[in-house]
Structure formats: structure tokens, C-alpha cells
Scaffold this motif. Structure first.
Motif, PDB file in Angstrom:
ATOM      1  N   VAL A  77      29.026  28.047  37.012  1.00  0.00           N
ATOM      2  CA  VAL A  77      30.018  29.069  37.234  1.00  0.00           C
ATOM      3  C   VAL A  77      31.514  28.609  36.861  1.00  0.00           C
ATOM      4  N   LEU A  78      32.100  27.425  37.335  1.00  0.00           N
ATOM      5  CA  LEU A  78      33.307  27.057  37.084  1.00  0.00           C
ATOM      6  C   LEU A  78      33.549  26.722  35.691  1.00  0.00           C
ATOM      7  N   ARG A  79      32.694  26.497  34.857  1.00  0.00           N
ATOM      8  CA  ARG A  79      32.976  26.361  33.361  1.00  0.00           C
ATOM      9  C   ARG A  79      33.378  27.776  32.620  1.00  0.00           C
ATOM     10  N   ARG A  80      33.213  28.536  33.177  1.00  0.00           N
ATOM     11  CA  ARG A  80      33.681  30.202  33.069  1.00  0.00           C
ATOM     12  C   ARG A  80      34.609  30.675  33.941  1.00  0.00           C
ATOM     13  N   GLU A  81      35.249  29.774  34.536  1.00  0.00           N
ATOM     14  CA  GLU A  81      36.640  30.173  35.277  1.00  0.00           C
ATOM     15  C   GLU A  81      38.174  30.300  34.410  1.00  0.00           C
ATOM     16  N   VAL A  82      38.611  31.342  34.593  1.00  0.00           N
ATOM     17  CA  VAL A  82      39.950  31.195  33.764  1.00  0.00           C
ATOM     18  C   VAL A  82      40.962  32.035  34.699  1.00  0.00           C
ATOM     19  N   ARG A  83      42.288  31.573  34.674  1.00  0.00           N
ATOM     20  CA  ARG A  83      43.081  32.043  35.406  1.00  0.00           C
ATOM     21  C   ARG A  83      44.005  33.356  34.603  1.00  0.00           C
ATOM     22  N   SER A 112      42.139  33.185  39.854  1.00  0.00           N
ATOM     23  CA  SER A 112      40.980  32.711  39.003  1.00  0.00           C
ATOM     24  C   SER A 112      39.970  33.734  39.111  1.00  0.00           C
ATOM     25  N   ILE A 113      39.229  33.867  37.895  1.00  0.00           N
ATOM     26  CA  ILE A 113      38.114  34.760  37.813  1.00  0.00           C
ATOM     27  C   ILE A 113      37.017  34.009  37.137  1.00  0.00           C
ATOM     28  N   ALA A 114      35.756  34.165  37.502  1.00  0.00           N
ATOM     29  CA  ALA A 114      34.640  33.562  37.010  1.00  0.00           C
ATOM     30  C   ALA A 114      34.285  34.719  35.864  1.00  0.00           C
ATOM     31  N   LEU A 152      25.408  21.825  43.274  1.00  0.00           N
ATOM     32  CA  LEU A 152      26.528  21.494  42.772  1.00  0.00           C
ATOM     33  C   LEU A 152      26.491  21.887  41.110  1.00  0.00           C
ATOM     34  N   GLY A 153      25.321  21.769  40.443  1.00  0.00           N
ATOM     35  CA  GLY A 153      25.088  22.267  39.300  1.00  0.00           C
ATOM     36  C   GLY A 153      25.238  23.606  38.938  1.00  0.00           C
ATOM     37  N   GLY A 154      24.954  24.325  39.914  1.00  0.00           N
ATOM     38  CA  GLY A 154      24.717  25.644  39.798  1.00  0.00           C
ATOM     39  C   GLY A 154      26.304  26.285  39.823  1.00  0.00           C
ATOM     40  N   VAL A 174      37.747  31.796  43.952  1.00  0.00           N
ATOM     41  CA  VAL A 174      37.646  32.194  42.536  1.00  0.00           C
ATOM     42  C   VAL A 174      36.894  33.573  42.540  1.00  0.00           C
ATOM     43  N   TYR A 175      37.222  34.652  41.739  1.00  0.00           N
ATOM     44  CA  TYR A 175      36.674  35.975  42.099  1.00  0.00           C
ATOM     45  C   TYR A 175      35.523  35.860  40.852  1.00  0.00           C
ATOM     46  N   PRO A 176      34.547  36.772  41.285  1.00  0.00           N
ATOM     47  CA  PRO A 176      33.328  37.085  40.053  1.00  0.00           C
ATOM     48  C   PRO A 176      34.022  38.353  39.294  1.00  0.00           C
ATOM     49  N   ALA A 177      34.022  38.117  38.103  1.00  0.00           N
ATOM     50  CA  ALA A 177      34.239  39.309  36.957  1.00  0.00           C
ATOM     51  C   ALA A 177      32.892  39.642  36.433  1.00  0.00           C
ATOM     52  N   PHE A 178      32.147  40.814  36.261  1.00  0.00           N
ATOM     53  CA  PHE A 178      31.116  40.994  35.455  1.00  0.00           C
ATOM     54  C   PHE A 178      31.600  42.005  34.346  1.00  0.00           C
ATOM     55  N   PHE A 179      31.058  41.303  33.031  1.00  0.00           N
ATOM     56  CA  PHE A 179      31.516  41.863  31.749  1.00  0.00           C
ATOM     57  C   PHE A 179      30.148  42.339  31.266  1.00  0.00           C
TER      58      PHE A 179
END
Length: 119
Positions: free
Chosen positions: A39-45, A4-6, A33-35, A77-82
Motif C-alpha cells: 500500500v505504501l508503495r502507492r502513497e503520494v502526497r 497522503s493518499i494511497a 508488513l509486506g501488505g 494515509v487515506y485510501p483513494a479508489f480509482f
């Protein structure tokens, strides 16, 4: 395998929730939890051996580790920066360029291309 990446934008030092750089994400935002939900709204597998290995080795940026690990929801979840064009810039504690390209496409979603496919 899958991970899973954010999908975030910018860098660990200056992260944003949107490609335009309008919605800044600060580490203190992840203490509630709001923050975390933002992030989780931007999570994909994503799947693929090379992709999974890259993100697992990169992990989470060292300056984010303490805050990230406090949340059970973010722990795997791993953060990915675009960049603003949706191309992967860096991930976690950067470990060199990946053997693939990863981008966020508004119509297709996450697009992964391996070096042999790009030519």
C-alpha cells in the motif's frame, strides 16, 4: 496543507493494487508488513485545501478502520479508489462528490483539476 493518499483501484469492497485488477488487496493482507508496504508503495502526497479537506472528512472506509488503525505506518494515509482509467471513484467513507477531479496519469502522475479549470 497536504495529505497522503494511497492510490488503489476498485472500491473498499473489492480493492486492487493495479488498474488492470490483477493484484487484489484484501484486508488480511494489511495485517503483516509486506501488505502494508504494498500500500505504501502507492502513497503520494497531494496538496490543496479542497483536496485535503475532502480526504480528511472521508477518512478510511468503516470496514477497513480497525485493520488500518493497527498499522502506525498507515494511520495518516487515506485510501483513494480509482477506476481502471485512473479517475477517482471514491475515498474512505464517501461523503458526496468532490469539488475537483483527481486522476492518475502514467506520464504526469497525480493530476488535480478544479471545476472552474475543467470547463
Amino acid at each position: 496543507p497536504t495529505v497522503s493518499i494511497a492510490c488503489l483501484f476498485g472500491s473498499a469492497e473489492e480493492a486492487f493494487l493495479d488498474a488492470a485488477g490483477q493484484r487484489r488487496l484484501r484486508l488480511e493482507d494489511l495485517s503483516d508488513l509486506g501488505g502494508v508496504k504494498q500500500v505504501l508503495r502507492r502513497e503520494v502526497r497531494v496538496s490543496g485545501h479542497r483536496v485535503c479537506t475532502y480526504f480528511q472528512r472521508a477518512g478510511v472506509p468503516s470496514e477497513w478502520r480497525a485493520v488500518w488503525d493497527r498499522s502506525a505506518l498507515l494511520r495518516n494515509v487515506y485510501p483513494a479508489f480509482f477506476d481502471g482509467e485512473g479517475k477517482l471513484v471514491t475515498a474512505g467513507a464517501e461523503q458526496g462528490p468532490p469539488e475537483f477531479s483527481l486522476r492518475v496519469d502514467p506520464e504526469l502522475g497525480i493530476v488535480i483539476a478544479y471545476a472552474a479549470e475543467e470547463e
